[in-house]
Design a protein around this motif. Structure first.
Motif, PDB file in Angstrom:
ATOM      1  N   VAL A  20      12.457   4.711   8.184  1.00  0.00           N
ATOM      2  CA  VAL A  20      12.536   5.747   7.146  1.00  0.00           C
ATOM      3  C   VAL A  20      12.721   5.104   5.779  1.00  0.00           C
ATOM      4  O   VAL A  20      12.083   5.485   4.800  1.00  0.00           O
ATOM      5  CB  VAL A  20      13.665   6.750   7.464  1.00  0.00           C
ATOM      6  N   GLU A  21      13.582   4.095   5.696  1.00  0.00           N
ATOM      7  CA  GLU A  21      13.812   3.400   4.424  1.00  0.00           C
ATOM      8  C   GLU A  21      12.543   2.697   3.943  1.00  0.00           C
ATOM      9  O   GLU A  21      12.225   2.719   2.758  1.00  0.00           O
ATOM     10  CB  GLU A  21      14.960   2.399   4.565  1.00  0.00           C
ATOM     11  N   HIS A  22      11.800   2.091   4.854  1.00  0.00           N
ATOM     12  CA  HIS A  22      10.562   1.410   4.462  1.00  0.00           C
ATOM     13  C   HIS A  22       9.478   2.400   4.057  1.00  0.00           C
ATOM     14  O   HIS A  22       8.664   2.098   3.177  1.00  0.00           O
ATOM     15  CB  HIS A  22      10.084   0.471   5.568  1.00  0.00           C
ATOM     16  N   LEU A  23       9.463   3.567   4.638  1.00  0.00           N
ATOM     17  CA  LEU A  23       8.525   4.609   4.203  1.00  0.00           C
ATOM     18  C   LEU A  23       8.864   5.066   2.782  1.00  0.00           C
ATOM     19  O   LEU A  23       7.966   5.291   1.965  1.00  0.00           O
ATOM     20  CB  LEU A  23       8.562   5.801   5.164  1.00  0.00           C
ATOM     21  N   ARG A  24      10.163   5.167   2.483  1.00  0.00           N
ATOM     22  CA  ARG A  24      10.580   5.558   1.145  1.00  0.00           C
ATOM     23  C   ARG A  24      10.236   4.473   0.133  1.00  0.00           C
ATOM     24  O   ARG A  24       9.641   4.732  -0.901  1.00  0.00           O
ATOM     25  CB  ARG A  24      12.088   5.851   1.112  1.00  0.00           C
ATOM     26  N   ARG A  25      10.592   3.228   0.458  1.00  0.00           N
ATOM     27  CA  ARG A  25      10.365   2.128  -0.465  1.00  0.00           C
ATOM     28  C   ARG A  25       8.884   1.761  -0.573  1.00  0.00           C
ATOM     29  O   ARG A  25       8.375   1.529  -1.665  1.00  0.00           O
ATOM     30  CB  ARG A  25      11.165   0.905  -0.027  1.00  0.00           C
ATOM     31  N   GLY A  26       8.186   1.721   0.551  1.00  0.00           N
ATOM     32  CA  GLY A  26       6.801   1.261   0.555  1.00  0.00           C
ATOM     33  C   GLY A  26       5.783   2.290   0.099  1.00  0.00           C
ATOM     34  O   GLY A  26       4.757   1.941  -0.488  1.00  0.00           O
ATOM     35  N   TRP A  27       6.051   3.575   0.375  1.00  0.00           N
ATOM     36  CA  TRP A  27       5.075   4.619   0.046  1.00  0.00           C
ATOM     37  C   TRP A  27       5.669   5.767  -0.758  1.00  0.00           C
ATOM     38  O   TRP A  27       4.972   6.721  -1.067  1.00  0.00           O
ATOM     39  CB  TRP A  27       4.431   5.158   1.321  1.00  0.00           C
ATOM     40  N   GLY A  28       6.951   5.707  -1.048  1.00  0.00           N
ATOM     41  CA  GLY A  28       7.583   6.774  -1.810  1.00  0.00           C
ATOM     42  C   GLY A  28       7.695   8.075  -1.039  1.00  0.00           C
ATOM     43  O   GLY A  28       7.715   9.155  -1.623  1.00  0.00           O
ATOM     44  N   LEU A  29       7.789   7.993   0.290  1.00  0.00           N
ATOM     45  CA  LEU A  29       7.859   9.186   1.132  1.00  0.00           C
ATOM     46  C   LEU A  29       9.284   9.443   1.603  1.00  0.00           C
ATOM     47  O   LEU A  29       9.993   8.519   1.998  1.00  0.00           O
ATOM     48  CB  LEU A  29       6.945   9.031   2.356  1.00  0.00           C
ATOM     49  N   VAL A  87     -10.824   7.182   9.120  1.00  0.00           N
ATOM     50  CA  VAL A  87      -9.434   7.308   8.703  1.00  0.00           C
ATOM     51  C   VAL A  87      -9.009   5.953   8.140  1.00  0.00           C
ATOM     52  O   VAL A  87      -9.059   4.947   8.841  1.00  0.00           O
ATOM     53  CB  VAL A  87      -8.527   7.709   9.883  1.00  0.00           C
ATOM     54  N   ALA A  88      -8.628   5.951   6.888  1.00  0.00           N
ATOM     55  CA  ALA A  88      -8.240   4.710   6.224  1.00  0.00           C
ATOM     56  C   ALA A  88      -6.746   4.715   5.929  1.00  0.00           C
ATOM     57  O   ALA A  88      -6.146   5.767   5.722  1.00  0.00           O
ATOM     58  CB  ALA A  88      -9.025   4.548   4.926  1.00  0.00           C
ATOM     59  N   ALA A  89      -6.178   3.521   5.907  1.00  0.00           N
ATOM     60  CA  ALA A  89      -4.756   3.367   5.599  1.00  0.00           C
ATOM     61  C   ALA A  89      -4.479   3.813   4.167  1.00  0.00           C
ATOM     62  O   ALA A  89      -5.320   3.693   3.281  1.00  0.00           O
ATOM     63  CB  ALA A  89      -4.340   1.910   5.773  1.00  0.00           C
ATOM     64  N   ILE A  90      -3.279   4.325   3.974  1.00  0.00           N
ATOM     65  CA  ILE A  90      -2.820   4.750   2.655  1.00  0.00           C
ATOM     66  C   ILE A  90      -2.209   3.544   1.959  1.00  0.00           C
ATOM     67  O   ILE A  90      -1.363   2.848   2.535  1.00  0.00           O
ATOM     68  CB  ILE A  90      -1.786   5.889   2.792  1.00  0.00           C
ATOM     69  N   GLU A  91      -2.629   3.306   0.730  1.00  0.00           N
ATOM     70  CA  GLU A  91      -2.091   2.187  -0.038  1.00  0.00           C
ATOM     71  C   GLU A  91      -0.598   2.340  -0.251  1.00  0.00           C
ATOM     72  O   GLU A  91      -0.119   3.424  -0.557  1.00  0.00           O
ATOM     73  CB  GLU A  91      -2.773   2.131  -1.411  1.00  0.00           C
ATOM     74  N   SER A  92       0.115   1.240  -0.109  1.00  0.00           N
ATOM     75  CA  SER A  92       1.555   1.259  -0.374  1.00  0.00           C
ATOM     76  C   SER A  92       1.784   1.183  -1.876  1.00  0.00           C
ATOM     77  O   SER A  92       0.848   0.994  -2.657  1.00  0.00           O
ATOM     78  CB  SER A  92       2.236   0.090   0.345  1.00  0.00           C
ATOM     79  N   ALA A  93       3.038   1.301  -2.278  1.00  0.00           N
ATOM     80  CA  ALA A  93       3.392   1.308  -3.703  1.00  0.00           C
ATOM     81  C   ALA A  93       2.958   0.033  -4.412  1.00  0.00           C
ATOM     82  O   ALA A  93       2.622   0.063  -5.588  1.00  0.00           O
ATOM     83  CB  ALA A  93       4.895   1.522  -3.859  1.00  0.00           C
ATOM     84  N   ASP A  94       2.921  -1.087  -3.692  1.00  0.00           N
ATOM     85  CA  ASP A  94       2.527  -2.344  -4.333  1.00  0.00           C
ATOM     86  C   ASP A  94       1.010  -2.576  -4.275  1.00  0.00           C
ATOM     87  O   ASP A  94       0.530  -3.652  -4.606  1.00  0.00           O
ATOM     88  CB  ASP A  94       3.289  -3.527  -3.739  1.00  0.00           C
ATOM     89  N   GLY A  95       0.255  -1.558  -3.827  1.00  0.00           N
ATOM     90  CA  GLY A  95      -1.201  -1.656  -3.800  1.00  0.00           C
ATOM     91  C   GLY A  95      -1.764  -2.318  -2.567  1.00  0.00           C
ATOM     92  O   GLY A  95      -2.969  -2.496  -2.439  1.00  0.00           O
ATOM     93  N   ASP A  96      -0.905  -2.678  -1.636  1.00  0.00           N
ATOM     94  CA  ASP A  96      -1.367  -3.290  -0.396  1.00  0.00           C
ATOM     95  C   ASP A  96      -1.612  -2.186   0.631  1.00  0.00           C
ATOM     96  O   ASP A  96      -1.307  -1.028   0.405  1.00  0.00           O
ATOM     97  CB  ASP A  96      -0.302  -4.269   0.117  1.00  0.00           C
ATOM     98  N   SER A  97      -2.158  -2.554   1.761  1.00  0.00           N
ATOM     99  CA  SER A  97      -2.436  -1.568   2.799  1.00  0.00           C
ATOM    100  C   SER A  97      -1.305  -1.436   3.803  1.00  0.00           C
ATOM    101  O   SER A  97      -1.361  -0.598   4.671  1.00  0.00           O
ATOM    102  CB  SER A  97      -3.720  -1.947   3.548  1.00  0.00           C
ATOM    103  N   TRP A  98      -0.281  -2.273   3.696  1.00  0.00           N
ATOM    104  CA  TRP A  98       0.820  -2.225   4.650  1.00  0.00           C
ATOM    105  C   TRP A  98       2.096  -2.717   3.997  1.00  0.00           C
ATOM    106  O   TRP A  98       2.087  -3.263   2.907  1.00  0.00           O
ATOM    107  CB  TRP A  98       0.519  -3.055   5.889  1.00  0.00           C
ATOM    108  N   ASP A  99       3.182  -2.529   4.719  1.00  0.00           N
ATOM    109  CA  ASP A  99       4.490  -3.007   4.284  1.00  0.00           C
ATOM    110  C   ASP A  99       4.973  -3.986   5.353  1.00  0.00           C
ATOM    111  O   ASP A  99       4.661  -3.827   6.535  1.00  0.00           O
ATOM    112  CB  ASP A  99       5.443  -1.808   4.153  1.00  0.00           C
ATOM    113  N   ARG A 100       5.698  -4.981   4.959  1.00  0.00           N
ATOM    114  CA  ARG A 100       6.210  -5.991   5.890  1.00  0.00           C
ATOM    115  C   ARG A 100       7.686  -5.751   6.169  1.00  0.00           C
ATOM    116  O   ARG A 100       8.433  -5.366   5.271  1.00  0.00           O
ATOM    117  CB  ARG A 100       6.008  -7.370   5.297  1.00  0.00           C
ATOM    118  N   LEU A 101       8.076  -6.027   7.420  1.00  0.00           N
ATOM    119  CA  LEU A 101       9.458  -5.793   7.825  1.00  0.00           C
ATOM    120  C   LEU A 101       9.829  -6.752   8.948  1.00  0.00           C
ATOM    121  O   LEU A 101       9.431  -6.542  10.094  1.00  0.00           O
ATOM    122  CB  LEU A 101       9.623  -4.337   8.288  1.00  0.00           C
TER     123      LEU A 101
END
Length: 166
Positions: A20-29, A87-101
């Protein structure tokens, strides 16, 4: 050997709160519900149904190790070329296609609710739409930078040699 569907039944060792935290930080959700889905064919990947405060719904893929860069970027390109069925991935806040964790990568896309075609079949109209999509897909040329990411696969059937020798 018949094709068998596989279910990934075990959750990864990641708390929902971290996702949930990574969704908030990575995509603003603002995720209000995250539900593990025991589906998929990749033993290194896990699926989640994510619902957000605004009422939206997303599909979250969590994968141990790297993402298939070609699959992610080619899907985005095809979608941008007007192939709305992709179906394409949604860009993350930093313009990448994914977030790392911590050794995992998170990929977010729209959630498509429905049933799998192999469970219900296609109507004649749907077969026509599918054929039109495949025609458009095969008529699309990838730019050289994307084409260089795509590996060419060859299909060899070991049983074919045995049949020929008989």
């Amino acid at each position: 050997m018949a094709w068998q569907r596989v279910r990934v039944l075990e959750r990864p060792d990641l708390a929902d709160a971290i996702l949930v935290e990574h969704l908030r930080r990575g995509w603003g959700l603002d995720a209000v519900e995250i539900r593990f889905m025991p589906v998929g064919y990749d033993a290194q990947a896990w699926s989640y149904d994510v619902r957000v405060a605004s009422g939206g719904r997303f599909f979250l893929k969590v994968r141990r190790g790297g993402m298939n860069l070609a699959a992610v970027r080619v899907a985005r390109y095809l979608r941008g070329q007007g192939l709305s069925q992709v179906v394409a991935a949604i860009e993350s806040a930093d313009g990448d296609s994914w977030d790392r964790l911590d050794g995992f990568q998170l990929l977010l896309s729209p959630f498509i609710a429905g049933r799998q075609a192999w469970d219900m079949g296609l109507t004649d109209e749907q077969w026509g739409e599918y054929g039109a999509f495949l025609g458009a897909l095969h008529a699309t040329d990838l730019p050289p930078d994307l084409a260089s990411l795509v590996t060419e696969e060859t299909f060899t059937c070991p049983e074919a040699d045995a049949v020929r020798s008989l």
